[in-house]
Enzyme design. Sequence first.
Site: not given
Ligand code: GUN
Length: 280
Positions: A52, A96, A119
């Site tokens: 990211k 996350q 998100d």
């Molecule tokens: N963990 C697995 N997929 C995601 C996601 O799309 N966003 C976040 N914040 N955590 C995750």
Amino acid sequence: MPQIIDGKAISDAIKEELKIKVEKLNKDGIKICLAVIQVGSDPASSVYVGNKKKACAYIGIDSLAYELPEETTQDELLKLIDELNAKADVNGILVQLPLPDHINEDAVIHAIDPAKDVDGFHPQSVGKLCIGQPGFVSCTPAGIIQLLKRSGITIEGKECVVIGRSNIVGKPMALLLLRENGTVTVTHSKTQNLKEVAKRADILIVAIGKPKMITREYVKEGAVVIDVGIHRNENNKLCGDVDYNDVATICSAITPVPGGVGPMTIAMLMYNCVEAGISR
Ligand code: GUN
């Protein structure tokens, strides 16, 4: 041979479009900044968070990384989120998941300012999606809609079957397909006659988390098959929830693993960050 839906190429195209948009915004004095919070050092999460940050750097989005120790308390995390909510120069906040067991994920998601919820997990974002108002959409299902549209696959009027009902993928996926005028069925672990139900699908979205579970017995001839799963098989090779080689003999289009849905999640996160920067 089915059409192979190239998620890497489509995500690259979206990232190029965003890079140009961000250059223009920067020229107008608008900077975009994403705060990424990771609690603990789960190796898979570290890889996702690293990817990211890399995507942000490529597109021209600033990123602030908060790598907090496993012992961080819920109150400490909520306090950091409050501070980031109040910062005018932070447009997006991403925590996350998964979080350590002593932290309540719902409380954390709820604490994020909905205007910075890139998100798309906040109940306000989910509610807006449900009633058809504009708002942030969960990145993986939003990416699947882009994969379909940019591959020339029509959703309107089609029988769409979603296997899996998670808050992050299955449920928002169903709502997005409905918004595109698909006829949507959501199935899950208690669904009876799953093979028969899945076989109704013109578009089959598979997000069950079981390696290679979906064989050609679940697929109607000519269906489009989207595989959200990602696993390592016994030879340490990546595979999805779909038995690719078997299903490829019957479907009209399919996403590979890797290189299908996976790259789209980050592209759509970047899209949400740019939207957050524009609409602040
Ligand atoms: N963990 C697995 N997929 C995601 C996601 O799309 N966003 C976040 N914040 N955590 C995750």
